[in-house]
Design an enzyme around this catalytic site. Structure first.
Site, PDB file in Angstrom:
ATOM      1  N   ASP A   1     -11.856   0.189  -5.778  1.00  0.00           N
ATOM      2  CA  ASP A   1     -11.158   0.721  -6.943  1.00  0.00           C
ATOM      3  C   ASP A   1     -12.090   1.002  -8.131  1.00  0.00           C
ATOM      4  O   ASP A   1     -12.738   0.099  -8.641  1.00  0.00           O
ATOM      5  CB  ASP A   1     -10.080  -0.262  -7.407  1.00  0.00           C
ATOM      6  CG  ASP A   1      -9.207  -0.766  -6.262  1.00  0.00           C
ATOM      7  OD1 ASP A   1      -9.749  -1.095  -5.202  1.00  0.00           O
ATOM      8  OD2 ASP A   1      -7.989  -0.862  -6.451  1.00  0.00           O
TER       9      ASP A   1
ATOM     10  N   HIS B   1      -0.678   1.951  -9.041  1.00  0.00           N
ATOM     11  CA  HIS B   1      -0.768   2.660 -10.315  1.00  0.00           C
ATOM     12  C   HIS B   1      -0.861   4.177 -10.123  1.00  0.00           C
ATOM     13  O   HIS B   1      -1.354   4.887 -11.001  1.00  0.00           O
ATOM     14  CB  HIS B   1      -1.970   2.164 -11.119  1.00  0.00           C
ATOM     15  CG  HIS B   1      -1.861   0.743 -11.569  1.00  0.00           C
ATOM     16  ND1 HIS B   1      -0.742   0.261 -12.225  1.00  0.00           N
ATOM     17  CD2 HIS B   1      -2.732  -0.308 -11.458  1.00  0.00           C
ATOM     18  CE1 HIS B   1      -0.918  -1.029 -12.491  1.00  0.00           C
ATOM     19  NE2 HIS B   1      -2.113  -1.394 -12.039  1.00  0.00           N
TER      20      HIS B   1
ATOM     21  N   HIS C   1      -7.154  -3.112  -4.067  1.00  0.00           N
ATOM     22  CA  HIS C   1      -6.190  -3.613  -5.049  1.00  0.00           C
ATOM     23  C   HIS C   1      -6.639  -4.893  -5.743  1.00  0.00           C
ATOM     24  O   HIS C   1      -6.463  -5.014  -6.961  1.00  0.00           O
ATOM     25  CB  HIS C   1      -4.803  -3.849  -4.440  1.00  0.00           C
ATOM     26  CG  HIS C   1      -3.825  -4.444  -5.420  1.00  0.00           C
ATOM     27  ND1 HIS C   1      -3.401  -3.757  -6.549  1.00  0.00           N
ATOM     28  CD2 HIS C   1      -3.190  -5.656  -5.454  1.00  0.00           C
ATOM     29  CE1 HIS C   1      -2.547  -4.528  -7.220  1.00  0.00           C
ATOM     30  NE2 HIS C   1      -2.404  -5.669  -6.574  1.00  0.00           N
TER      31      HIS C   1
END
Length: 257
Positions: free
Chosen positions: A10, A69, A175
């Site tokens: 991420d 998100h 995540h």
């Protein structure tokens, strides 16, 4: 033939994105990378903009995956429908814009990339990710199938690894932003890592200023989360795949600072 696939964790904030832009292509060249998947859902902290998605793609990503998100920046909604390389979780409801998997042709070798979201502690009214994968694998064939499983629970990720063992080339988790040390090839040939880690500030709590996270746990009001200045890291893994079998032969973690 062997193909090296790079998965990057991420991307958090503008500094994480800038670090990716500086270091992704040199790493691809050094490791002879054939295909790259980058999770970009935190490029704006919560979500990403179309411009940030383009920057990740221009930095060297072949596919950009998302997660809980996905719609943190609502201007991404139309972009999801228009751009094939940007994927949101495939097990979102059918009313959500965008798509959750895509097949990319690279000189006759095809890479199917699937983005999934977990349901343990990530309650987004998502459909079952296990049965969603069954449906996707029943569609057209590809040389390699790569899965970004954006999930909270390590047990859910591990279970998915066993469920898909021998049916997909590689499965990695995103995540939680903290890399795990369990890289392996499952018994039937699927490459696996529970979590890639993240691309963002080294001195941070999951990419945000430590003092804000501490204040939150003390019961205060930390305000809008901000990414700290300072050195960054780019974390992920390289999966070595065999085109004769479509499966994995080796997994190597990467951490570029």
């Amino acid at each position: 033939m062997e193909y090296h696939v790079l998965a990057i964790g991420d991307v958090v904030g503008e500094n994480g994105l800038a670090h990716l832009e500086r270091h992704l292509r040199p790493l691809q060249k050094m490791k002879n990378i054939a295909f790259t998947v980058v999770n970009g859902e935190n490029a704006s902290g919560v979500g990403l903009t179309p411009e940030q998605a383009r920057r990740i793609y221009d930095a060297g990503a072949d596919a950009v995956t998302l997660g809980n998100h996905t719609f943190g920046k609502m201007q991404i909604a139309k972009f999801l429908d228009d751009v094939p390389y940007l994927l949101r979780p495939a097990n979102f409801t059918g009313r959500a814009p965008g798509h959750g998997w895509e097949i990319f042709d690279r000189g006759g070798v095809t890479f199917r990339v699937v983005n999934l979201i977990g349901r343990c502690s990530l309650n987004f009214n998502a459909e079952n990710p296990f049965t969603t994968m069954d449906k996707i694998l029943g569609r057209e064939k590809a040389t390699f199938t790569l899965v970004d499983f954006h999930a909270e629970a390590t047990s859910e990720k591990l279970a998915m690894g066993y469920y898909l063992d021998g049916r997909v080339s590689a499965l990695w988790g995103t995540h939680t932003h903290v890399p795990t040390a369990d890289e392996r090839v499952y018994p039937k040939g699927t490459g696996y890592l529970t979590d890639l880690g993240m691309t963002g500030a080294v001195e941070s709590v999951l990419g945000i200023r430590p003092e804000q996270s501490v204040e939150s746990f003390l019961g205060g009001l930390p305000g809008r989360y901000q990414t700290p200045d300072g050195p960054c890291k780019m974390q992920g893994a390289i999966f070595t795949l065999d085109s004769a079998t479509g499966l994995c032969t080796a997994v190597e973690r990467v951490d570029i600072r």
